[in-house]
Enzyme design. Structure first.
Site, PDB file in Angstrom:
ATOM      1  N   ARG A 130       4.648  -1.557  10.680  1.00 39.34           N
ATOM      2  CA  ARG A 130       3.369  -1.103  10.145  1.00 39.34           C
ATOM      3  C   ARG A 130       2.214  -1.547  11.033  1.00 39.34           C
ATOM      4  NH1 ARG A 130       1.769  -2.394   3.974  1.00 39.34           N
ATOM      5  NH2 ARG A 130       1.497  -4.501   4.843  1.00 39.34           N
ATOM      6  N   LYS A 232      -3.851  -0.998   7.924  1.00 33.92           N
ATOM      7  CA  LYS A 232      -4.501  -2.229   7.470  1.00 33.92           C
ATOM      8  C   LYS A 232      -5.587  -2.669   8.446  1.00 33.92           C
ATOM      9  CE  LYS A 232      -2.594  -5.521   5.060  1.00 33.92           C
ATOM     10  NZ  LYS A 232      -3.080  -5.253   3.699  1.00 33.92           N
ATOM     11  N   GLU A 268      -5.756   4.037  -4.882  1.00 34.64           N
ATOM     12  CA  GLU A 268      -5.203   2.702  -5.052  1.00 34.64           C
ATOM     13  C   GLU A 268      -6.294   1.746  -5.498  1.00 34.64           C
ATOM     14  OE1 GLU A 268      -4.615   0.346  -1.180  1.00 34.64           O
ATOM     15  OE2 GLU A 268      -4.139   2.388  -0.552  1.00 34.64           O
TER      16      GLU A 268
END
Length: 385
Positions: A130, A232, A268
Site C-alpha cells: 500500500r 495514505k 468513510e
C-alpha cells in the site's frame, strides 16, 4: 632498506607533543568506537523486562518507544541501508518538500505480544504494498516490500519492552515516507527519508470498546474523485480536523463523510472504514479512489465470507445506513469498533451491539488471529524471532 630505517628514525624523532596528540586522537576514536559498540549491544541485547508503564490504562497517545529506524533515499532513487537509532527529533530544511508541499505518506501497523512473550505482526507486507501504491501517486520512490517489512521487524524487536502484555494493548508502529530534500518551486523533492517509530497504545476511541456515536457530515467532504483519498497521504488528514472537532464538541465520537458529488453516498469516517449490516448481508463502500483500501477492512471482509455472510462492495446510500441492523468501523488504529448511534440531519438511529452482534463475532476472530489465540490458517501473521 636504509631509506626505510631513516624514515622510521625521523618519525621517532618527532616532537613529543605530536606523539601525545596522536595518542590522544587514537584514544578518542577508540573510546567512540567502544561507546558505539556498547550502545549497539544495549540495543540488541537489552533487558526484556517491560517498560515502566500503567498497562491497564493505555490510551491512544504518543509514548515514544526507545528506537526508530531511519533509511535515506539517494538522488538516483535507491534507498541506502537503514539503521536503528534512538528516537528523537530530525533535522529538516525549511524548504523540504514535506513542509512546503505535503509530499509524504504513512502507514500504520501493530505488534502484539503472545502469552509466551513472542511478538507477532499482522500482514506487514500489505502495508508495504500500500505504501508503494501511495508513493507512486505522490511521485515518490518507496522501499521494497522486503526493506519495509525488515524495518518494521527491527523496530518492533528493538522496542520489545514497550509491547504491552497480552490483552493489554499493542505496539503501534508508524512507517513514514517523506520528501526531505529542499525544493522551492512546485516539484518532487530531490531526496527522501523513510522512518519507522513506535508507541504502545490501547483503544483508539475514548469510549474504549463501548459503542460509538457518529455524526454524518454534510458540509465538508473528506475526498473528491481524482484526488488522493485512496492513499495514505498526510494531506488527507488535516482537512478533516475542523468537522471532527465540531462533532466531538457536540458529544460525538467521530464523523461519517458522504461523497463530495451527490452527498448521498457513504464514504468513510475520519480515520477508518465503515460497514453496514442488514440481515446476513454486510455492505461497505467500494474503493473507487476516494476511499482507503484498509488492511483491517480487507481482513474482516474475508473473515465474514468464511462465516457465511454475503459481503458486498458498492455505493452505500445514506438511507441504507439509517435502515441498517448494525454498523461498525474498521482500521489498524480502531480495530473493529461497534457503532451505537448515527445522527443524520435531525434523525438519530440506534443499532444492535453486544456479544451476539456480527461486529463482535468478526472482531473476536480477527483479534484472536492477531494475538495468536486463534490458529492463523491464512498466513496473515508474522512471528518475530
Amino acid at each position: 632498506m636504509i631509506k626505510t630505517i631513516s624514515s622510521l628514525r625521523k618519525s621517532l624523532a618527532l616532537p613529543i607533543h605530536l606523539h601525545i596528540r596522536t595518542l590522544q586522537t587514537f584514544s578518542k576514536y577508540n573510546a567512540q568506537a567502544a561507546s558505539a559498540l556498547e550502545e549497539r549491544e544495549k540495543l540488541f541485547y537489552q533487558n526484556e523486562e517491560y517498560a515502566d508503564m500503567d498497562w491497564d490504562n493505555l490510551g491512544f497517545a504518543l509514548t515514544p518507544a526507545d528506537y526508530m529506524y531511519v533509511m535515506k533515499c539517494s538522488k538516483d532513487g535507491d534507498f541506502t541501508k537503514g539503521e536503528l537509532t534512538r528516537f528523537g527529533n530530525i533535522e529538516l530544511s525549511p524548504s523540504a518538500g514535506v513542509l512546503n508541499y505535503g509530499q509524504a505518506i504513512y502507514e500504520g501497523t501493530k505488534a502484539y505480544r503472545k502469552d509466551n512473550g513472542k511478538l507477532l505482526l499482522f500482514r506487514p507486507d500489505h502495508n508495504a504494498v500500500r505504501m508503494q501504491h501511495g508513493a507512486e501517486r505522490m511521485l515518490m520512490p518507496s522501499p521494497s516490500v522486503d526493506q519495509f517489512v525488515d524495518a518494521v521487524k527491527q523496530t518492533a524487536f528493538a522496542n520489545k519492552r514497550w509491547v504491552p502484555p497480552s490483552g493489554k494493548g499493542s505496539l503501534y508502529i508508524r512507517p513514514l515516507l517523506m520528501g526531505t530534500g529542499p525544493v522551492l518551486g512546485l516539484g518532487p523533492a530531490p531526496e527522501y527519508t523513510f522512518i519507522v517509530y513506535a508507541s504502545p497504545v490501547g483503544n483508539y476511541f475514548k469510549e474504549g470498546v463501548a459503542a460509538l456515536n457518529l455524526y454524518v457530515e454534510e458540509e465538508h467532504a473528506r475526498a473528491a474523485p481524482g484526488g488522493s483519498g485512496g492513499v495514505k497521504s498526510i494531506t488527507n488528514y488535516a482537512p478533516v480536523l475542523k468537522a471532527l472537532s465540531r462533532a466531538k464538541s457536540l458529544g460525538y465520537s467521530d464523523v461519517l463523510y458522504l461523497d463530495s458529488v451527490k452527498k448521498k453516498y457513504l464514504e468513510e469516517a475520519s480515520a477508518c472504514n465503515v460497514f453496514v449490516v442488514k440481515g446476513r448481508t454486510i455492505s461497505t463502500p467500494a474503493t473507487n479512489g476516494t476511499i482507503l483500501e484498509g488492511i483491517t477492512r480487507k481482513s474482516v471482509m474475508e473473515i465474514a465470507c468464511d462465516q457465511g455472510y454475503q459481503v458486498v462492495e458498492k455505493a452505500v446510500h445514506v438511507d441504507e445506513v439509517m435502515d441498517a441492523d448494525e454498523v461498525f468501523c474498521t482500521g489498524t488504529a480502531v480495530g473493529v469498533a461497534p457503532v451505537g448511534t448515527i445522527t443524520y440531519q435531525d434523525k438519530r438511529v440506534e443499532y444492535e451491539t453486544g456479544d451476539e452482534s456480527v461486529c463482535q463475532k468478526l472482531r473476536s476472530v480477527l483479534v484472536g488471529i492477531q494475538t495468536g489465540l486463534v490458529e492463523d490458517t491464512k498466513g496473515w501473521v508474522t512471528c518475530i524471532n
